[in-house]
Design a protein around this motif. Structure first.
Motif, PDB file in Angstrom:
ATOM      1  N   VAL A 136       0.832  -1.209   0.000  1.00  0.00           N
ATOM      2  CA  VAL A 136       0.000   0.000   0.000  1.00  0.00           C
ATOM      3  C   VAL A 136       0.864   1.256   0.000  1.00  0.00           C
ATOM      4  CG1 VAL A 136      -1.641   1.333   1.380  1.00  0.00           C
ATOM      5  CG2 VAL A 136      -1.992  -1.125   1.056  1.00  0.00           C
ATOM      6  N   LEU A 137       1.977   1.228   0.715  1.00  0.00           N
ATOM      7  CA  LEU A 137       2.860   2.393   0.780  1.00  0.00           C
ATOM      8  C   LEU A 137       3.621   2.611  -0.534  1.00  0.00           C
ATOM      9  CD1 LEU A 137       4.381   1.983   4.364  1.00  0.00           C
ATOM     10  CD2 LEU A 137       2.718   3.694   3.623  1.00  0.00           C
ATOM     11  N   ALA A 138       3.892   1.529  -1.263  1.00  0.00           N
ATOM     12  CA  ALA A 138       4.681   1.652  -2.490  1.00  0.00           C
ATOM     13  C   ALA A 138       3.907   2.369  -3.592  1.00  0.00           C
ATOM     14  CB  ALA A 138       5.112   0.273  -2.969  1.00  0.00           C
ATOM     15  N   ILE A 139       2.597   2.194  -3.643  1.00  0.00           N
ATOM     16  CA  ILE A 139       1.804   2.766  -4.729  1.00  0.00           C
ATOM     17  C   ILE A 139       1.811   4.300  -4.712  1.00  0.00           C
ATOM     18  CG2 ILE A 139      -0.523   2.959  -5.693  1.00  0.00           C
ATOM     19  CD1 ILE A 139      -0.961   0.052  -4.929  1.00  0.00           C
ATOM     20  N   PRO A 140       1.466   4.974  -3.592  1.00  0.00           N
ATOM     21  CA  PRO A 140       1.514   6.447  -3.616  1.00  0.00           C
ATOM     22  C   PRO A 140       2.922   6.987  -3.807  1.00  0.00           C
ATOM     23  CG  PRO A 140       1.095   5.642  -1.394  1.00  0.00           C
ATOM     24  CD  PRO A 140       0.956   4.470  -2.307  1.00  0.00           C
ATOM     25  N   MET A 141       3.921   6.254  -3.340  1.00  0.00           N
ATOM     26  CA  MET A 141       5.305   6.687  -3.528  1.00  0.00           C
ATOM     27  C   MET A 141       5.624   6.822  -5.018  1.00  0.00           C
ATOM     28  SD  MET A 141       8.709   4.519  -2.517  1.00  0.00           S
ATOM     29  CE  MET A 141       8.255   3.170  -3.608  1.00  0.00           C
TER      30      MET A 141
ATOM     31  N   LEU B 181       9.073  11.583  -2.193  1.00  0.00           N
ATOM     32  CA  LEU B 181      10.272  11.213  -1.448  1.00  0.00           C
ATOM     33  C   LEU B 181       9.950  10.936   0.018  1.00  0.00           C
ATOM     34  CD1 LEU B 181      12.855  13.715  -3.006  1.00  0.00           C
ATOM     35  CD2 LEU B 181      12.561  11.271  -3.495  1.00  0.00           C
ATOM     36  N   ILE B 182       9.008  11.701   0.584  1.00  0.00           N
ATOM     37  CA  ILE B 182       8.571  11.422   1.958  1.00  0.00           C
ATOM     38  C   ILE B 182       7.908  10.051   2.026  1.00  0.00           C
ATOM     39  CG2 ILE B 182       6.946  12.114   3.768  1.00  0.00           C
ATOM     40  CD1 ILE B 182       7.475  15.027   2.932  1.00  0.00           C
TER      41      ILE B 182
ATOM     42  N   PHE C  92       5.568  20.843  -9.234  1.00  0.00           N
ATOM     43  CA  PHE C  92       6.550  19.767  -9.383  1.00  0.00           C
ATOM     44  C   PHE C  92       7.229  19.419  -8.058  1.00  0.00           C
ATOM     45  CE2 PHE C  92      11.039  18.616  -9.933  1.00  0.00           C
ATOM     46  CZ  PHE C  92      10.926  17.469 -10.703  1.00  0.00           C
ATOM     47  N   TRP C  93       7.797  20.424  -7.403  1.00  0.00           N
ATOM     48  CA  TRP C  93       8.573  20.139  -6.195  1.00  0.00           C
ATOM     49  C   TRP C  93       7.693  19.641  -5.061  1.00  0.00           C
ATOM     50  CZ3 TRP C  93      13.372  19.363  -6.959  1.00  0.00           C
ATOM     51  CH2 TRP C  93      14.057  20.060  -7.949  1.00  0.00           C
ATOM     52  N   LEU C  94       6.443  20.097  -5.017  1.00  0.00           N
ATOM     53  CA  LEU C  94       5.536  19.620  -3.973  1.00  0.00           C
ATOM     54  C   LEU C  94       5.265  18.129  -4.129  1.00  0.00           C
ATOM     55  CD1 LEU C  94       3.587  20.095  -1.616  1.00  0.00           C
ATOM     56  CD2 LEU C  94       1.826  20.690  -3.310  1.00  0.00           C
ATOM     57  N   TYR C  95       4.936  17.719  -5.349  1.00  0.00           N
ATOM     58  CA  TYR C  95       4.629  16.304  -5.573  1.00  0.00           C
ATOM     59  C   TYR C  95       5.888  15.442  -5.458  1.00  0.00           C
ATOM     60  CZ  TYR C  95      -0.019  17.659  -7.065  1.00  0.00           C
ATOM     61  OH  TYR C  95      -1.294  18.150  -7.092  1.00  0.00           O
ATOM     62  N   LEU C  96       7.005  15.939  -5.971  1.00  0.00           N
ATOM     63  CA  LEU C  96       8.241  15.176  -5.851  1.00  0.00           C
ATOM     64  C   LEU C  96       8.648  15.026  -4.391  1.00  0.00           C
ATOM     65  CD1 LEU C  96      10.552  13.743  -7.327  1.00  0.00           C
ATOM     66  CD2 LEU C  96      11.763  15.930  -7.405  1.00  0.00           C
ATOM     67  N   GLY C  97       8.517  16.095  -3.624  1.00  0.00           N
ATOM     68  CA  GLY C  97       8.838  16.029  -2.202  1.00  0.00           C
ATOM     69  C   GLY C  97       7.935  15.069  -1.459  1.00  0.00           C
TER      70      GLY C  97
END
Length: 488
Positions: free
Chosen positions: A205-210, A233-234, A225-230
């Motif tokens: 479940v965690l891998a999919i949103p990542m 990464l979180i 871009f940076w918001l979604y990329l950040g």
């Protein structure tokens, strides 16, 4: 003592070949049919990127879980369930009236493939005794290579002869193939291992949103871009934290403590990132900008698969003699040269005097990468960890493809827009009937330049992979066979 009779073994083998054919055909032909999908559904570049990435997203996220599910619930049961889901999603893909439904169906196709792909080889290994297993796997590998080669050729021929709308048959053909595979599986045993491990559902479940957030950052986010990329990464850090603390992780992080294993995954990511990105956008460029027919595109790319298939066994034997490091390093260097050639010759639009021979050179290089990478991975782990290690390597290759399609598309659009007035043309789209000669010339030149930049960037990554192979994989154990099925 095997629980399978000789007749049941043959049925299992042909079921695995038939089911694998569905996944290989859909995976190899999607880049050929992308321009047709854009034309018939009015899809944007972002839409066709998600048509590819929705499949890769669920497949790469759940691939390790699918392998574990086979051990827990029986390989045949999980394999058959994956086929049913894959076929059902294929039918929805074939009749999808808009890009949104097609993308959703492709995501469910990836979910089915996540349970079908690991089982196709594992169920053969389970059914056949050790003394017959090698021959059976060889038949499966040969058939898989053949379908991977013929898929784009048949898809290109359909589009050329029957028009753009025939892309739907690429998905529709999965119905008879899936029914044949299920009929062959009917009545065969499905033994379940007594020492069943719990499934890492939280990790899945965690891998999919990542992976979704990282892909979205490049495809759809624009100013965000940076918001979604950040956020992606979180999500990655949370995923790694969970895999570190859970008792039965789907991604055992302890394997990465071995420098050879982690080095092999890094090389896999770099090479398959470059391979996936360039081969996804090359057909789009040839069809939309060079006015090449889909049939010619598929035939010009055929030397890649032919040469790769012919040289995989010799490359495996060479790996047994020299070790995987030197072979992968040289193979990656040859891939680098082919990518540089694709970039330099892009403005020439030469299908048979540039693309075809460079695809053959690409295949020569990949023959020194695909199998030897598997050898490097297997040589870095103990015998009891080979299944998990192979699944990880397969997942890394698919994640690389997922991120490559997203990020290279963003790069291509950026370069394209530097030379073409925004709004007058779009990367990867054929000209409209009312486009001026000057606008069309700028569109073609901008497409060539964008594709060349993609090739040069990919060449830098494959060169880095060559260096890493030489430095990190030269001492990998050579006790494993070198002619493994490639992870891509």
């Amino acid at each position: 003592m095997s629980t399978y009779s000789p007749a049941q073994r043959r049925r299992i083998l042909f079921a695995a070949i038939t089911a694998s054919s569905m996944g290989f055909i859909d995976g190899s032909v999607i880049s050929i049919v992308s321009p047709a999908i854009r034309t018939t559904l009015g899809a944007s570049l972002a839409d066709v990127q998600w048509v590819s990435n929705a499949y890769l997203l669920t497949l790469s996220s759940l691939l390790l879980l699918g392998g574990a599910a086979g051990d827990r619930f029986g390989l045949r049961n999980v394999f058959a369930a994956g086929i049913v889901l894959f076929v059902a999603a294929s039918l929805v893909s074939a009749i999808a009236p808009n890009p949104a439904l097609l993308i959703a169906a492709r995501a469910f196709q990836g979910l089915g493939a996540a349970f079908m792909v690991p089982g196709s080889l594992a169920i053969i290994a389970e059914a056949y005794p050790k003394e017959e297993r090698g021959g059976a796997i060889g038949i499966w590998a040969a058939a898989s290579s053949l379908t991977t080669l013929l898929g784009p050729v048949l898809g290109g021929a359909l589009l050329t002869w029957l028009g753009d709308a025939s892309w739907r048959w690429v998905f529709g053909i999965n119905l008879p193939l899936g029914l044949v595979a299920l009929a062959l599986l009917w009545g065969t045993p499905s033994p379940i291992k007594p020492d069943r491990k719990p499934l890492d559902l939280v990790g899945a479940v965690l891998a999919i949103p990542m992976l979704f957030l990282v892909s979205w950052a490049f495809i759809d986010a624009s100013g965000w871009f940076w918001l979604y990329l950040g956020a992606g990464l979180i999500a990655l850090l949370v995923f790694l934290w969970w895999e570190h603390r859970t008792a039965a992780p789907m991604l055992p992080l302890s394997l990465f403590a071995d420098r050879r294993f982690s080095g092999a995954q890094a090389v896999t990511f770099l090479i398959y990132f470059s391979l996936s990105g360039v081969l996804f956008y090359l057909p789009m460029v040839m069809i939309a900008a060079w006015s090449v027919t889909p049939a010619e595109v598929s035939l010009s790319m055929l030397p890649f698969g032919i040469v790769l298939t012919m040289l995989s066994t010799p490359a495996g034997k060479l790996t047994d003699r020299l070790g995987p490091g030197p072979v992968i390093a040289v193979g990656s260097l040859i891939v680098t040269l082919s990518l540089l050639g694709l970039g330099l010759t892009a403005p020439l639009h030469q299908v048979w005097f540039a693309i075809a021979p460079l695809m053959a050179l690409f295949g020569i290089g990949m023959s020194g990468v695909a199998g030897p990478i598997s050898t490097a991975v297997m040589g870095a782990v103990s015998d009891g960890e080979t299944g998990t290690a192979s699944a990880i390597n397969n997942a890394v290759a698919r994640v690389a493809g997922l991120i490559a399609v997203a990020s290279m598309g963003a790069l291509a659009i950026f370069v394209f827009n530097q030379g073409v007035p925004i709004g007058s043309a779009e990367f990867g789209v054929a000209p409209s009937n009312d486009a001026s000669v000057a606008t069309d010339a700028a569109r073609i030149a901008g497409t060539d330049q964008a594709f060349a930049v993609l090739c040069y960037g990919a060449a830098v990554l494959t060169l880095a992979g060559s260096v890493l192979s030489w430095l990190l994989l030269a001492r990998t154990s050579q006790t494993q066979p070198g002619n493994k099925v490639p992870p891509g």
